[in-house]
Design a protein around this motif. Structure first.
Motif, PDB file in Angstrom:
ATOM      1  N   PHE A  21      43.881  43.820  58.991  1.00  0.00           N
ATOM      2  CA  PHE A  21      42.695  44.205  58.228  1.00  0.00           C
ATOM      3  C   PHE A  21      43.073  45.034  56.993  1.00  0.00           C
ATOM      4  O   PHE A  21      42.502  44.841  55.915  1.00  0.00           O
ATOM      5  CB  PHE A  21      41.712  44.991  59.096  1.00  0.00           C
ATOM      6  N   LEU A  22      44.022  45.938  57.139  1.00  0.00           N
ATOM      7  CA  LEU A  22      44.457  46.746  56.008  1.00  0.00           C
ATOM      8  C   LEU A  22      45.103  45.870  54.934  1.00  0.00           C
ATOM      9  O   LEU A  22      44.843  46.041  53.739  1.00  0.00           O
ATOM     10  CB  LEU A  22      45.428  47.819  56.479  1.00  0.00           C
ATOM     11  N   TYR A  23      45.927  44.913  55.355  1.00  0.00           N
ATOM     12  CA  TYR A  23      46.582  44.000  54.417  1.00  0.00           C
ATOM     13  C   TYR A  23      45.554  43.145  53.683  1.00  0.00           C
ATOM     14  O   TYR A  23      45.643  42.954  52.461  1.00  0.00           O
ATOM     15  CB  TYR A  23      47.572  43.121  55.178  1.00  0.00           C
ATOM     16  N   ALA A  24      44.556  42.643  54.393  1.00  0.00           N
ATOM     17  CA  ALA A  24      43.508  41.836  53.761  1.00  0.00           C
ATOM     18  C   ALA A  24      42.704  42.675  52.770  1.00  0.00           C
ATOM     19  O   ALA A  24      42.397  42.215  51.662  1.00  0.00           O
ATOM     20  CB  ALA A  24      42.593  41.243  54.823  1.00  0.00           C
ATOM     21  N   MET A  25      42.390  43.908  53.142  1.00  0.00           N
ATOM     22  CA  MET A  25      41.630  44.779  52.246  1.00  0.00           C
ATOM     23  C   MET A  25      42.429  45.095  50.985  1.00  0.00           C
ATOM     24  O   MET A  25      41.890  45.096  49.885  1.00  0.00           O
ATOM     25  CB  MET A  25      41.252  46.071  52.978  1.00  0.00           C
ATOM     26  N   LEU A  26      43.716  45.331  51.141  1.00  0.00           N
ATOM     27  CA  LEU A  26      44.567  45.603  49.991  1.00  0.00           C
ATOM     28  C   LEU A  26      44.620  44.394  49.060  1.00  0.00           C
ATOM     29  O   LEU A  26      44.561  44.539  47.837  1.00  0.00           O
ATOM     30  CB  LEU A  26      45.970  45.988  50.455  1.00  0.00           C
ATOM     31  N   ASN A  27      44.710  43.195  49.623  1.00  0.00           N
ATOM     32  CA  ASN A  27      44.725  41.987  48.806  1.00  0.00           C
ATOM     33  C   ASN A  27      43.414  41.817  48.041  1.00  0.00           C
ATOM     34  O   ASN A  27      43.422  41.413  46.879  1.00  0.00           O
ATOM     35  CB  ASN A  27      44.979  40.745  49.672  1.00  0.00           C
ATOM     36  N   ILE A  28      42.306  42.126  48.675  1.00  0.00           N
ATOM     37  CA  ILE A  28      41.010  42.013  48.001  1.00  0.00           C
ATOM     38  C   ILE A  28      40.918  43.015  46.865  1.00  0.00           C
ATOM     39  O   ILE A  28      40.434  42.686  45.770  1.00  0.00           O
ATOM     40  CB  ILE A  28      39.865  42.208  49.021  1.00  0.00           C
ATOM     41  N   VAL A  29      41.395  44.229  47.077  1.00  0.00           N
ATOM     42  CA  VAL A  29      41.356  45.254  46.029  1.00  0.00           C
ATOM     43  C   VAL A  29      42.231  44.837  44.849  1.00  0.00           C
ATOM     44  O   VAL A  29      41.816  44.944  43.692  1.00  0.00           O
ATOM     45  CB  VAL A  29      41.793  46.626  46.595  1.00  0.00           C
ATOM     46  N   VAL A  30      43.426  44.346  45.116  1.00  0.00           N
ATOM     47  CA  VAL A  30      44.333  43.927  44.038  1.00  0.00           C
ATOM     48  C   VAL A  30      43.743  42.736  43.288  1.00  0.00           C
ATOM     49  O   VAL A  30      43.776  42.688  42.052  1.00  0.00           O
ATOM     50  CB  VAL A  30      45.731  43.598  44.604  1.00  0.00           C
ATOM     51  N   ALA A  31      43.185  41.770  44.003  1.00  0.00           N
ATOM     52  CA  ALA A  31      42.583  40.606  43.343  1.00  0.00           C
ATOM     53  C   ALA A  31      41.400  41.020  42.482  1.00  0.00           C
ATOM     54  O   ALA A  31      41.234  40.524  41.358  1.00  0.00           O
ATOM     55  CB  ALA A  31      42.144  39.584  44.387  1.00  0.00           C
ATOM     56  N   THR A  32      40.590  41.944  42.966  1.00  0.00           N
ATOM     57  CA  THR A  32      39.447  42.431  42.183  1.00  0.00           C
ATOM     58  C   THR A  32      39.919  43.144  40.924  1.00  0.00           C
ATOM     59  O   THR A  32      39.367  42.948  39.842  1.00  0.00           O
ATOM     60  CB  THR A  32      38.593  43.385  43.037  1.00  0.00           C
ATOM     61  N   PHE A  33      40.966  43.953  41.055  1.00  0.00           N
ATOM     62  CA  PHE A  33      41.503  44.655  39.889  1.00  0.00           C
ATOM     63  C   PHE A  33      42.052  43.662  38.865  1.00  0.00           C
ATOM     64  O   PHE A  33      41.798  43.782  37.667  1.00  0.00           O
ATOM     65  CB  PHE A  33      42.591  45.629  40.315  1.00  0.00           C
ATOM     66  N   LEU A  34      42.807  42.676  39.326  1.00  0.00           N
ATOM     67  CA  LEU A  34      43.403  41.710  38.403  1.00  0.00           C
ATOM     68  C   LEU A  34      42.327  40.865  37.730  1.00  0.00           C
ATOM     69  O   LEU A  34      42.427  40.564  36.538  1.00  0.00           O
ATOM     70  CB  LEU A  34      44.402  40.810  39.136  1.00  0.00           C
ATOM     71  N   LEU A  35      41.297  40.480  38.465  1.00  0.00           N
ATOM     72  CA  LEU A  35      40.224  39.692  37.857  1.00  0.00           C
ATOM     73  C   LEU A  35      39.403  40.522  36.875  1.00  0.00           C
ATOM     74  O   LEU A  35      38.847  39.978  35.924  1.00  0.00           O
ATOM     75  CB  LEU A  35      39.320  39.112  38.940  1.00  0.00           C
ATOM     76  N   SER A  36      39.330  41.817  37.086  1.00  0.00           N
ATOM     77  CA  SER A  36      38.558  42.655  36.175  1.00  0.00           C
ATOM     78  C   SER A  36      39.291  42.856  34.850  1.00  0.00           C
ATOM     79  O   SER A  36      38.672  43.219  33.849  1.00  0.00           O
ATOM     80  CB  SER A  36      38.252  44.013  36.812  1.00  0.00           C
ATOM     81  N   THR A  37      40.602  42.621  34.830  1.00  0.00           N
ATOM     82  CA  THR A  37      41.352  42.787  33.586  1.00  0.00           C
ATOM     83  C   THR A  37      41.354  41.526  32.735  1.00  0.00           C
ATOM     84  O   THR A  37      41.800  41.566  31.601  1.00  0.00           O
ATOM     85  CB  THR A  37      42.813  43.172  33.882  1.00  0.00           C
ATOM     86  N   VAL A  38      40.835  40.416  33.265  1.00  0.00           N
ATOM     87  CA  VAL A  38      40.836  39.147  32.532  1.00  0.00           C
ATOM     88  C   VAL A  38      39.613  39.094  31.635  1.00  0.00           C
ATOM     89  O   VAL A  38      38.499  39.359  32.068  1.00  0.00           O
ATOM     90  CB  VAL A  38      40.833  37.958  33.517  1.00  0.00           C
ATOM     91  N   SER A  39      39.829  38.755  30.402  1.00  0.00           N
ATOM     92  CA  SER A  39      38.728  38.626  29.453  1.00  0.00           C
ATOM     93  C   SER A  39      38.204  37.195  29.487  1.00  0.00           C
ATOM     94  O   SER A  39      38.981  36.241  29.476  1.00  0.00           O
ATOM     95  CB  SER A  39      39.220  38.964  28.045  1.00  0.00           C
TER      96      SER A  39
END
Length: 54
Positions: A21-39
């Protein structure tokens, strides 16, 4: 096999569940951060700049 029987497999699975669960949550946070940086607007690249200079 009865569901109430305790086997080593059940113990290992129960111990790894929070890690998964911790690994999945970390992946979701990283994916959200990376998608938020895309214009979403198109970026003028070097090819478009060269075409505008001609």
């Amino acid at each position: 096999m009865h569901p109430t029987t305790k086997t080593p497999h059940d113990t290992v699975a129960r111990g790894l569940r929070p890690v998964v669960f911790l690994y999945a949550m970390l992946n979701i946070v990283v994916a959200t951060f990376l998608l938020s940086t895309v214009s979403l607007s198109p970026v003028s690249g070097p090819a478009e700049e060269m075409a505008s200079l001609r």
